[in-house]
Design a protein around this motif. Structure first.
Motif, PDB file in Angstrom:
ATOM      1  N   GLU A  96      71.353  47.396  35.573  1.00 11.21           N
ATOM      2  CA  GLU A  96      71.219  46.526  36.744  1.00 11.21           C
ATOM      3  C   GLU A  96      69.809  45.950  36.686  1.00 11.21           C
ATOM      4  O   GLU A  96      68.991  46.379  35.861  1.00 11.21           O
ATOM      5  N   LEU A  97      69.516  44.984  37.548  1.00  9.04           N
ATOM      6  CA  LEU A  97      68.236  44.292  37.395  1.00  9.04           C
ATOM      7  C   LEU A  97      67.291  44.363  38.591  1.00  9.04           C
ATOM      8  O   LEU A  97      66.158  43.905  38.502  1.00  9.04           O
ATOM      9  N   THR A  98      67.739  44.974  39.682  1.00 10.91           N
ATOM     10  CA  THR A  98      66.848  45.042  40.847  1.00 10.91           C
ATOM     11  C   THR A  98      65.615  45.903  40.527  1.00 10.91           C
ATOM     12  O   THR A  98      64.475  45.484  40.786  1.00 10.91           O
ATOM     13  N   GLY A 157      75.147  43.058  47.184  1.00 12.70           N
ATOM     14  CA  GLY A 157      73.711  43.118  47.391  1.00 12.70           C
ATOM     15  C   GLY A 157      73.356  43.833  48.667  1.00 12.70           C
ATOM     16  O   GLY A 157      74.210  44.439  49.317  1.00 12.70           O
ATOM     17  N   GLY A 158      72.081  43.736  49.011  1.00 17.89           N
ATOM     18  CA  GLY A 158      71.628  44.384  50.231  1.00 17.89           C
ATOM     19  C   GLY A 158      70.121  44.461  50.293  1.00 17.89           C
ATOM     20  O   GLY A 158      69.407  43.977  49.410  1.00 17.89           O
ATOM     21  N   ARG A 194      83.463  37.779  36.284  1.00 14.61           N
ATOM     22  CA  ARG A 194      84.430  37.763  37.401  1.00 14.61           C
ATOM     23  C   ARG A 194      84.478  36.391  38.059  1.00 14.61           C
ATOM     24  O   ARG A 194      85.524  35.930  38.496  1.00 14.61           O
ATOM     25  N   PHE A 211      70.747  40.080  45.861  1.00 16.03           N
ATOM     26  CA  PHE A 211      72.152  40.274  45.482  1.00 16.03           C
ATOM     27  C   PHE A 211      72.354  39.821  44.048  1.00 16.03           C
ATOM     28  O   PHE A 211      71.482  39.140  43.477  1.00 16.03           O
ATOM     29  N   VAL A 250      69.457  37.261  42.727  1.00 13.94           N
ATOM     30  CA  VAL A 250      68.169  36.903  43.328  1.00 13.94           C
ATOM     31  C   VAL A 250      67.571  38.122  44.018  1.00 13.94           C
ATOM     32  O   VAL A 250      68.305  38.997  44.485  1.00 13.94           O
ATOM     33  N   GLU A 251      66.249  38.165  44.050  1.00  9.99           N
ATOM     34  CA  GLU A 251      65.541  39.218  44.783  1.00  9.99           C
ATOM     35  C   GLU A 251      64.423  38.530  45.566  1.00  9.99           C
ATOM     36  O   GLU A 251      63.600  37.830  44.969  1.00  9.99           O
ATOM     37  N   ARG A 254      86.103  44.433  34.461  1.00 12.96           N
ATOM     38  CA  ARG A 254      85.126  45.535  34.321  1.00 12.96           C
ATOM     39  C   ARG A 254      84.823  45.719  32.841  1.00 12.96           C
ATOM     40  O   ARG A 254      85.683  46.110  32.069  1.00 12.96           O
TER      41      ARG A 254
HETATM   42  P1  HAM Z   1      76.553  45.626  41.614  1.00 14.35           P
HETATM   43  O1  HAM Z   1      77.482  45.611  42.781  1.00 14.35           O
HETATM   44  O2  HAM Z   1      76.579  46.839  40.754  1.00 14.35           O
HETATM   45  O3  HAM Z   1      75.114  45.343  42.188  1.00 14.35           O
HETATM   46  O4  HAM Z   1      76.862  44.375  40.693  1.00 14.35           O
HETATM   47  C1  HAM Z   1      76.931  43.055  41.218  1.00 14.35           C
HETATM   48  C2  HAM Z   1      78.115  42.333  40.616  1.00 14.35           C
HETATM   49  O5  HAM Z   1      78.103  42.462  39.178  1.00 14.35           O
HETATM   50  C3  HAM Z   1      79.479  42.895  41.019  1.00 14.35           C
HETATM   51  O6  HAM Z   1      79.893  42.391  42.279  1.00 14.35           O
HETATM   52  C4  HAM Z   1      80.361  42.411  39.904  1.00 14.35           C
HETATM   53  O7  HAM Z   1      80.743  41.068  40.099  1.00 14.35           O
HETATM   54  C5  HAM Z   1      79.440  42.471  38.691  1.00 14.35           C
HETATM   55  N1  HAM Z   1      79.684  43.709  37.903  1.00 14.35           N
HETATM   56  C6  HAM Z   1      79.223  44.949  38.146  1.00 14.35           C
HETATM   57  N2  HAM Z   1      79.647  45.820  37.206  1.00 14.35           N
HETATM   58  C7  HAM Z   1      80.414  45.103  36.343  1.00 14.35           C
HETATM   59  C8  HAM Z   1      81.161  45.407  35.146  1.00 14.35           C
HETATM   60  N3  HAM Z   1      81.161  46.629  34.634  1.00 14.35           N
HETATM   61  N4  HAM Z   1      81.842  44.412  34.539  1.00 14.35           N
HETATM   62  C9  HAM Z   1      81.825  43.148  35.035  1.00 14.35           C
HETATM   63  N5  HAM Z   1      81.141  42.794  36.148  1.00 14.35           N
HETATM   64  C10 HAM Z   1      80.450  43.752  36.797  1.00 14.35           C
HETATM   65  C11 HAM Z   1      73.928  45.381  41.471  1.00 14.35           C
HETATM   66  O8  HAM Z   1      73.877  45.446  40.263  1.00 14.35           O
HETATM   67  C12 HAM Z   1      72.701  45.251  42.340  1.00 14.35           C
HETATM   68  N6  HAM Z   1      71.508  45.307  41.458  1.00 14.35           N
HETATM   69  C13 HAM Z   1      72.754  43.969  43.145  1.00 14.35           C
HETATM   70  C14 HAM Z   1      71.549  43.765  44.003  1.00 14.35           C
HETATM   71  C15 HAM Z   1      70.551  42.884  43.774  1.00 14.35           C
HETATM   72  N7  HAM Z   1      71.227  44.426  45.106  1.00 14.35           N
HETATM   73  C16 HAM Z   1      70.072  43.984  45.576  1.00 14.35           C
HETATM   74  N8  HAM Z   1      69.643  43.068  44.754  1.00 14.35           N
END
Ligand code: HAM
Length: 394
Positions: free
Chosen positions: A85-87, A260-261, A286, A280, A133-134, A124
């Motif tokens: 993840e990138l946050t 996000g959040g 997707r 988010f 964005v952050e 997935r």
């Molecule tokens: P996350 O819900 O894990 O949040 O991922 C955000 C989006 O990435 C998901 O809604 C989905 O569309 C896509 N995604 C996640 N896992 C997969 C996967 N295995 N395959 C395909 N698509 C996937 C985050 O990563 C947080 N860092 C978001 C965030 C940013 N919160 C605050 N700032």
């Protein structure tokens, strides 16, 4: 010998899919920049400790989904992990590069690949792409969200305790380690038990209550449609206060397009000042599945402006000179490299959807002209070679 294939949960993006990718990537960049966000790029891997600390030891990601190279596999280095993840990396970079000193409030965006060791299914993947964005260091003061979280945690535990024997094995473990994650369980028994959990909003402290009410008021006033979901749980420990997801009905089980959040404690937890933040990320694979299901007209693949065909192979060096000159002048041009017949060269030009075809034969060489055919209208013109090449016009 066993054929070597692309790794499970990953895929190749073939040339015909690239226009759609570019379209989606260009669109998110344009929209994010319209909202005042600047792009940031961080490494594909980070020290494992960053994710352990930021995402949380009891999260699915840290427990079982990270591609980690331990110390023994990276001699002399601490353990590293492909970013899931990138946050956390963005907050690390914000602090490491002293960005809060330059400008406390920074609006950053990213677009790139992430890696999670998940069971692959529609939407997935083990390698996937996020655009996110952050907004870091927002002036909102740091609220003690944990206080109301503690109260709600106790309430949840009290409600769930009598049902403990009926919960799935995973949730029985979650009860002690992180009771909130039970709310997100997808097994039928747990869903039935969760249906009647007490709503969280009664347990908010005054500050969180005001924050939540203001947010709802703003959404209502701007006409934004939303639903309140008392079961929504996001698998990262860094969240405080608001969390949200955007789903799309065409996606099946993995229906979250975006999540996000707010994470008001993370900057301080990673060694920085007490500054709030919110962000988010959108899953691009997707998003593309949803676009395909919505039957939206896809952008056309790029096509050459000019295809140069030769009546005889001896004119190929001339054709090569023409395409090189055109390319240097910024015009996309191509030719046949395989000694095909004239008919077959025209077929290739058709397949490439080339706008114009230049034909070179004995006649043109003698007269120092080029035959230029507009493939859409079918009209043919003869142009002087050196004039055309010094100032190509169509
Ligand atoms: P996350 O819900 O894990 O949040 O991922 C955000 C989006 O990435 C998901 O809604 C989905 O569309 C896509 N995604 C996640 N896992 C997969 C996967 N295995 N395959 C395909 N698509 C996937 C985050 O990563 C947080 N860092 C978001 C965030 C940013 N919160 C605050 N700032």
């Amino acid at each position: 010998m066993k054929e070597i294939k692309v790794p499970t949960g990953t895929s190749d993006i073939l040339p015909e899919q690239i226009p759609l990718w570019r379209y989606v990537e260009d669109t998110v960049r344009t929209v994010f920049e319209r909202y005042g966000y600047s792009e940031i790029r961080t490494p594909i891997f980070e020290y494992t400790a960053l994710f352990n600390r930021a995402i949380g030891d009891t999260s699915d990601i840290v427990e079982k989904e990270m591609y980690t190279f331990n110390k023994s596999e990276t001699p002399g280095e601490d353990s590293v992990t492909l970013r899931p993840e990138l946050t956390a990396p963005i907050v690390r970079s914000y602090l490491e590069n002293n960005l809060p000193k330059i400008k406390q409030f920074q609006k950053l965006y990213y677009c790139g690949p992430l890696f999670r060791y998940e069971r692959p299914q529609k939407g997935r993947r083990r390698q996937f792409t996020q655009a996110g964005v952050e907004a870091l260091g927002s002036t909102s003061y740091l609220l003690d969200a944990d206080k109301c979280r503690d109260a709600y945690r106790d309430t949840l535990k009290k409600y769930l305790e009598p049902h403990l024997p009926q919960l799935c094995g995973n949730c029985q473990r979650r009860f002690q380690r992180n009771v909130f994650r039970i709310l997100d369980c997808k097994t039928p028994n747990c869903i039935a038990i969760n249906k009647d959990v007490p709503a969280f909003d009664k347990y908010l402290c005054a500050d969180c209550r005001a924050h939540f009410d203001n947010l709802i008021k703003t959404l209502d006033e701007s006409g934004m449609k939303y639903g309140l979901d008392k079961h929504l749980v996001r698998g990262f420990d860094y969240y405080t206060k608001t969390i949200f997801e955007i789903t799309h009905s065409s996606l099946g089980a993995q229906d979250a397009l975006c999540g996000g959040g707010r994470y008001d404690d993370l900057i301080a937890e990673l060694g920085g000042p007490s500054l709030g933040a919110v962000g988010f990320a959108i899953g691009l694979e997707r998003t593309m599945l949803a676009l395909e299901s919505a039957d939206i007209k896809m952008p056309e693949p790029p096509r050459p402006k000019v295809f140069v065909a030769v009546i005889d192979q001896k004119f190929s060096p001339k054709a090569f000179h023409i395409i090189t000159t055109l390319r240097q002048k910024g015009i996309s041009a191509d030719m046949d490299y395989e000694g095909k017949s004239v008919k077959s060269q025209f077929r290739t030009a058709d397949k490439l959807k080339s706008e114009f075809v230049i034909t070179i034969g004995e006649d043109e060489i003698t007269k120092q002209t080029l035959k230029l055919k507009n493939m859409v209208s079918g009209t043919e013109t003869e142009v002087n070679e050196s004039e055309f090449l010094s100032k190509p016009s169509f």
